[in-house]
Design a protein around this motif. Structure first.
Motif, mmCIF file in Angstrom:
data_model
loop_
_atom_site.group_PDB
_atom_site.id
_atom_site.type_symbol
_atom_site.label_atom_id
_atom_site.label_comp_id
_atom_site.label_asym_id
_atom_site.label_seq_id
_atom_site.Cartn_x
_atom_site.Cartn_y
_atom_site.Cartn_z
ATOM 1 N N PHE A 35 1.414 -1.388 -0.086
ATOM 2 C CA PHE A 35 0.175 0.065 0.425
ATOM 3 C C PHE A 35 1.109 1.547 -0.078
ATOM 4 N N VAL A 36 0.544 2.352 -0.205
ATOM 5 C CA VAL A 36 1.220 3.623 -0.620
ATOM 6 C C VAL A 36 1.756 4.023 1.008
ATOM 7 N N GLU A 38 2.861 1.056 3.018
ATOM 8 C CA GLU A 38 4.088 0.698 3.405
ATOM 9 C C GLU A 38 5.107 0.727 2.330
ATOM 10 N N ALA A 39 4.656 1.313 1.404
ATOM 11 C CA ALA A 39 5.977 1.347 0.055
ATOM 12 C C ALA A 39 6.622 2.807 0.588
ATOM 13 N N GLN A 40 6.385 3.822 1.086
ATOM 14 C CA GLN A 40 6.723 4.925 2.094
ATOM 15 C C GLN A 40 7.607 4.660 3.090
ATOM 16 N N TYR A 41 7.014 3.634 3.750
ATOM 17 C CA TYR A 41 8.141 3.179 5.104
ATOM 18 C C TYR A 41 9.415 2.784 4.300
ATOM 19 N N TRP A 42 8.719 2.071 3.798
ATOM 20 C CA TRP A 42 10.409 1.160 3.144
ATOM 21 C C TRP A 42 11.196 1.606 1.975
ATOM 22 N N LEU A 43 11.103 2.869 1.894
ATOM 23 C CA LEU A 43 11.927 3.628 1.058
ATOM 24 C C LEU A 43 12.810 4.553 2.409
ATOM 25 N N TRP A 44 11.604 4.762 3.341
ATOM 26 C CA TRP A 44 12.547 5.484 4.710
ATOM 27 C C TRP A 44 13.468 4.090 4.144
ATOM 28 N N LEU A 392 4.051 8.341 -6.986
ATOM 29 C CA LEU A 392 5.261 7.714 -6.702
ATOM 30 C C LEU A 392 5.692 6.610 -5.575
ATOM 31 N N ALA A 393 5.019 6.467 -4.625
ATOM 32 C CA ALA A 393 5.325 5.357 -3.676
ATOM 33 C C ALA A 393 5.417 4.058 -4.747
ATOM 34 N N ASP A 394 4.421 3.766 -5.515
ATOM 35 C CA ASP A 394 4.971 2.259 -5.826
ATOM 36 C C ASP A 394 6.449 2.510 -7.389
ATOM 37 N N LEU A 395 5.874 3.854 -7.453
ATOM 38 C CA LEU A 395 7.033 3.830 -8.923
ATOM 39 C C LEU A 395 8.829 3.880 -8.175
#
Length: 500
Positions: A35-36, A38-44, A392-395
């Motif tokens: 999800f949006v 989750e993807a952002q947390y991964w990037l962090w 952006l999150a999934d990209l």
């Protein structure tokens, strides 16, 4: 007595091991995309720091640790979720064993592990999930500190609460509960030296995040105020709505479980009449303020259903022993219903692609990203830009090994997302870029933007939305950004030159 307290551990471990194993199988087999959030947390987690745009850092650190074990697949991103919930169940069981005995401890552990909010957040990684075990530890350590009178347990409570705050600022509700205990419950008051140890440990734990915020324009605090948007401009933002407040409260039957939330209402009535004493009475200090504050927020401006989730740790510890003594049949009904729902959700998520309507928000995101990235390659472009946070999150996640440079469209004023804050398109990039958006308006300089593709997903999160892709000169976006007063990052965070 200690031996008696440990009698609950073996059966609890058996139940939790079986349920956690099912949840791990779900994570391994489910087709749902990140999800949006989750993807952002991964990037962090790819760039470790003491703070991030919208949340404290602990969730990113946890994801970094689990992905270091096995890679960046969705299983490893989410791995900590069921494990942390199992740990929280055991922690709450340990607290309950101290307060109400081993039998109650067993049913508290099982009840927590099968709560609807836990069942859902065991297949997703969230800040609540990371926060919960530390809140449980803080409560347990406080009770020990009040009973033994030592400084050590008080320091442990401060450390645990600090780590909870490093996961999510909603942990502040537990600090409010401690203050209420100090004021209203003599048996659970701490001495001056204990408070000093607690306070110093708490401050030392959260200090890195406070310093990070001070150095970055208090980004996380600003985002928290954005969630309570009426604070900034009450005359324009406040829109009193009893319906929203009622809707939030009704949603809690789904978050905590229909039987348990109904029992919570009955417990509050019983305490108000003086028919119920400790520990139920003082445990409500960690329950009612959180629910009341978020209900007020819903009344004033709106609130998500999970914003009071921290209340339900103490609520479970309070309710289960109370039901065992007064309405055991309802506890059995609750356990049966919640367990069935938890198992059904875990099994159903494995076959989520066969139920696209039910799981729509978690499907199709990677497919859209692959189409955008492939278009960039076909156009022989090295940079992909978007403004939509969901895209952006999934990209960034799906395109992590694409070799392409992924960037957010620069924004005027304070950035509206982590991507605009930390990954804005730099003015110095030459040539054309691919700009993707769900709008059919060219992004900038319409006389120089060329649409090179459009597609409409038939299912999933973006079903029915037209995804437009434009070939745009990078300097066109940069010039527009500068004309609007953009600097890429209002906080001075440097944008990396390559995709993390």
């Amino acid at each position: 007595m200690r031996a008696d307290r440990s009698l609950w551990i073996a059966p609890a471990l058996v139940f939790l091991a079986a349920l956690t194993a099912l949840r791990l199988v779900t994570l391994a087999l489910t087709p749902i995309d990140l999800f949006v959030d989750e993807a952002q947390y991964w990037l962090w987690g790819q760039n470790l720091a003491f703070g991030y745009y919208s949340k404290p850092p602990l969730v990113g650190w946890v994801i970094r640790a689990t992905t270091a074990l096995g890679g960046d697949g969705t299983f490893w991103v989410r791995l900590a979720a069921p494990l942390l919930h199992a740990a929280t169940a055991l922690i709450l069981g340990g607290l309950t064993a101290r307060l109400a005995g081993p039998r109650a401890a067993l049913f508290v552990a099982i009840s927590y592990a099968t709560l609807p909010m836990v069942a859902l957040s065991s297949i997703l990684i969230s800040t609540d999930t990371v926060m919960f075990p530390f809140l449980g530890l803080a409560l347990w350590a406080w009770v020990i500190a009040a009973g033994r009178g030592g400084v050590g347990p008080a320091v442990c409570a401060g450390l645990a609460l600090g780590l909870g705050l490093m996961a999510k600022y909603a942990a502040i509700y537990v600090l409010g509960g401690f203050v209420l205990l100090q004021a209203l419950v003599p048996a659970l008051r701490l001495g001056a030296r204990q408070w000093l140890g607690f306070g110093l440990a708490l401050l030392a734990t959260v200090a890195p995040n406070l310093l990070w915020n001070a150095a970055h324009g208090f980004s996380t605090f600003e985002h928290t105020l954005d969630n309570a948007d009426w604070v900034r401009d009450p005359e324009d933002r406040i829109a009193l709505s009893p319906a929203r407040a009622a809707g939030f409260l009704l949603a809690q039957f789904g978050v905590f479980g229909p039987v348990l939330f109904g029992a919570l209402i009955a417990l509050v009535v019983s305490v108000a009449r003086g028919a119920t004493g400790a520990p139920q009475r003082w445990l409500l200090a960690f329950v009612l303020p959180a629910i009341a504050v978020v209900t007020a927020q819903a009344f004033l401006s709106g609130a998500y259903a999970n914003w009071a989730a921290s209340a339900y740790l103490a609520a479970t510890v309070a309710l289960v022993p109370w039901l065992m003594g007064r309405a055991r049949v309802w506890l059995v009904v609750s356990l049966a219903l919640n367990t069935a729902l938890a198992v059904a959700l875990a099994v159903g998520t494995i076959f989520a692609d066969r139920m696209p309507g039910l799981y729509a928000r978690y499907l199709g995101r990677a497919e859209v990203s692959h189409r955008i990235l492939e278009t960039a390659r076909q156009q022989q472009l090295q940079t992909v830009v978007a403004a939509d946070r969901g895209l952006l999150a999934d990209l960034f996640y799906t395109g992590r090994d694409s070799g392409l440079l992924l960037r957010a469209r620069p924004e005027a004023g304070r950035p509206s997302s982590h991507y605009a804050l930390s990954y804005p398109l730099e003015p110095g990039i030459a040539g054309d870029v691919l700009y993707a958006d769900r709008s059919d308006d060219p992004p900038a300089c319409p006389d120089r933007a060329v649409e090179v593709g459009v597609f409409t997903p038939s299912a999933g999160a973006w079903a029915g939305d037209d995804i437009h892709m434009y070939r745009v000169p990078a300097d066109c976006l940069a010039v527009v950004a500068q004309a609007g007063g953009l600097s890429g990052s209002s906080t001075g965070t440097p944008a990396p030159r390559s995709n993390p």
